[in-house]
Write a protein that holds these residues in place. Structure first.
Motif, PDB file in Angstrom:
ATOM      1  N   ASN A  35       5.322  31.470  71.763  1.00  0.00           N
ATOM      2  CA  ASN A  35       6.005  30.088  71.857  1.00  0.00           C
ATOM      3  C   ASN A  35       7.521  30.596  72.653  1.00  0.00           C
ATOM      4  O   ASN A  35       8.282  31.439  72.120  1.00  0.00           O
ATOM      5  CB  ASN A  35       6.446  29.497  70.657  1.00  0.00           C
ATOM      6  N   SER A  63      10.270  28.909  72.884  1.00  0.00           N
ATOM      7  CA  SER A  63      11.432  28.585  72.245  1.00  0.00           C
ATOM      8  C   SER A  63      11.671  29.535  70.931  1.00  0.00           C
ATOM      9  O   SER A  63      12.700  29.475  70.362  1.00  0.00           O
ATOM     10  CB  SER A  63      11.204  27.336  71.712  1.00  0.00           C
ATOM     11  N   CYS A  64      10.761  30.545  70.605  1.00  0.00           N
ATOM     12  CA  CYS A  64      10.887  31.299  69.484  1.00  0.00           C
ATOM     13  C   CYS A  64      11.552  32.756  69.794  1.00  0.00           C
ATOM     14  O   CYS A  64      11.534  33.055  71.102  1.00  0.00           O
ATOM     15  CB  CYS A  64       9.659  31.452  68.895  1.00  0.00           C
ATOM     16  N   TYR A 118      11.059  33.637  64.970  1.00  0.00           N
ATOM     17  CA  TYR A 118      12.073  32.578  64.633  1.00  0.00           C
ATOM     18  C   TYR A 118      12.489  31.709  65.437  1.00  0.00           C
ATOM     19  O   TYR A 118      12.424  31.396  66.709  1.00  0.00           O
ATOM     20  CB  TYR A 118      13.304  33.710  64.360  1.00  0.00           C
ATOM     21  N   THR A 119      13.055  30.507  64.850  1.00  0.00           N
ATOM     22  CA  THR A 119      13.693  29.475  65.418  1.00  0.00           C
ATOM     23  C   THR A 119      15.171  29.374  65.277  1.00  0.00           C
ATOM     24  O   THR A 119      15.859  30.224  64.933  1.00  0.00           O
ATOM     25  CB  THR A 119      13.128  28.220  64.863  1.00  0.00           C
ATOM     26  N   GLN A 120      15.695  28.218  66.045  1.00  0.00           N
ATOM     27  CA  GLN A 120      17.203  28.219  65.996  1.00  0.00           C
ATOM     28  C   GLN A 120      17.577  27.798  64.618  1.00  0.00           C
ATOM     29  O   GLN A 120      18.710  28.146  64.278  1.00  0.00           O
ATOM     30  CB  GLN A 120      17.508  26.982  66.983  1.00  0.00           C
ATOM     31  N   LYS A 121      16.659  27.237  63.904  1.00  0.00           N
ATOM     32  CA  LYS A 121      17.028  27.145  62.201  1.00  0.00           C
ATOM     33  C   LYS A 121      17.443  28.375  61.576  1.00  0.00           C
ATOM     34  O   LYS A 121      18.296  28.572  60.759  1.00  0.00           O
ATOM     35  CB  LYS A 121      16.024  26.301  61.530  1.00  0.00           C
TER      36      LYS A 121
END
Length: 369
Positions: free
Chosen positions: A2, A4-5, A46-49
């Motif tokens: 992904n 975004s990850c 990992y994400t933005q969170k």
């Protein structure tokens, strides 16, 4: 993968603050950071969170919180009404930390009792160290023999005066990167309170020593927050330098931090007096946090321009905040982080600077980078 990850390396770079992939994996093991999803190739994603949560962890660590405390803090969501429960948990953890500090203090005292001995006690010191290796804790015999050795070691103190400088050589951390004047200042502060761990909390701005010497050479005025601080100053040396001591809260009945704080808040005249301190003076605050807070505000508003601020008030909420504000000012300062402080330490700081100036007026060791 992904787009975004983030990988674990990209995550640590995005968070910054010295975070490493190894630390991220450690946080997973402790349960502070939830396990992430995995890619088909088994990479952590990992994400933005996750970035935001790790930034909070890093920020809390930098403020002095331990990882187990951080976990409890982050478990409480802002929108939930569990503040009371969280406060109870943190109070319990605080009591545990204080107990650990007390135990470590006992260990430190035992070590200081051995390491802080001067050369006159070295023979008996060696005997005690040897007996410590042989002691049998299961029997009272070993303990009794050790008590005799401690008694013998303590008996040596009657044969000569204590060699403070020699003891400090054994106990202080490496201060070789500090200037000679800074080393003297730190040593005097440690001797004033008897706590070597104070060294870690003493903070001086880069220009503090130079600013103090220039101000004292010019016979600057010395402003103190209450009479108790002024009484602890080396008046003889200050008179020699032509420095006048002026008390801000000029009430002889004010002798404690509590009284100083109330007096400063209740009497407008003391706040107005603070606004009138002379340019290039040295301000010494040893008790009232509100005085130091007001000093910082007046500096920000360019109402006062002291040459140096020695800020060491006592307190558990306002004092640490006032010291943080002081360290953010664009002026020379000397302070002790956190709740530690007091009038004796504040006065000792100035006395050490005055002594160094008179004893070594031509010293320029503090200019070395």
């Amino acid at each position: 993968m992904n787009a975004s990850c983030l990988t674990i390396k990209e995550l640590s770079d995005a968070v910054g603050g010295g975070l490493t992939p190894r630390m991220v994996r450690h946080y997973h093991q402790l349960g502070i950071l939830p396990q992430p999803v995995r890619s088909p190739s088994n990479y952590r994603l990992y994400t933005q969170k996750d970035v935001i949560r790790l930034q909070r962890i890093v920020a809390l660590k930098q403020q002095g919180f331990q990882l187990n405390h951080i976990r409890h803090i982050l478990e409480v969501e802002p929108e939930t009404d569990t503040t009371v429960n969280l406060m109870g948990q943190l109070q319990q953890q605080y009591r545990t930390v204080i107990q650990q500090i007390a135990q470590l203090r006992q260990t430190a005292s035992a070590l200081e009792g051995l390491l802080g001995r001067d050369r006159h006690c070295q023979v008996m010191q060696a005997e005690v160290l040897a007996q410590l290796k042989l002691i049998e804790v299961e029997t009272q015999v070993g303990l009794g023999e050790l008590d005799k050795l401690w008694s013998g070691l303590d008996a040596e103190v009657h044969s000569h005066s204590e060699a403070f400088a020699e003891s400090l050589q054994h106990l202080l951390p490496d201060l070789s990167e500090r200037s000679e004047i800074e080393q003297h200042l730190i040593s005097q502060l440690v001797l004033a309170c008897g706590d070597v761990s104070l060294v870690s909390f003493i903070k001086l701005s880069q220009a503090a020593i130079a600013a103090s010497r220039e101000a004292l050479k010019s016979s600057c005025e010395i402003f103190v927050d209450i009479p108790t601080v002024g009484a602890a100053l080396d008046q003889t040396r200050l008179v020699h330098l032509g420095c006048q001591v002026i008390t801000l809260i000029d009430n002889p009945h004010v002798t404690t931090a509590t009284e100083a704080e109330l007096e400063f808040w209740q009497r407008q005249e003391w706040q107005e007096k603070l606004q009138q301190v002379t340019k290039g003076c040295i301000l010494v605050v040893g008790y009232a946090p509100s005085v130091l807070l007001e000093v910082c505000a007046a500096i920000n508003q360019q109402q006062i321009q002291p040459a140096l601020v020695i800020g060491m008030p006592i307190g558990f909420s306002h004092a640490p905040a006032a010291k943080r504000q002081l360290m953010q000012q664009d002026i020379p300062f000397i302070t002790i982080e956190g709740t530690l402080g007091g009038g004796l330490l504040a006065a000792t700081s100035l006395n050490a600077l005055v002594e160094s100036l008179i004893e070594k007026p031509d010293c320029h060791c503090y200019t070395r980078k």
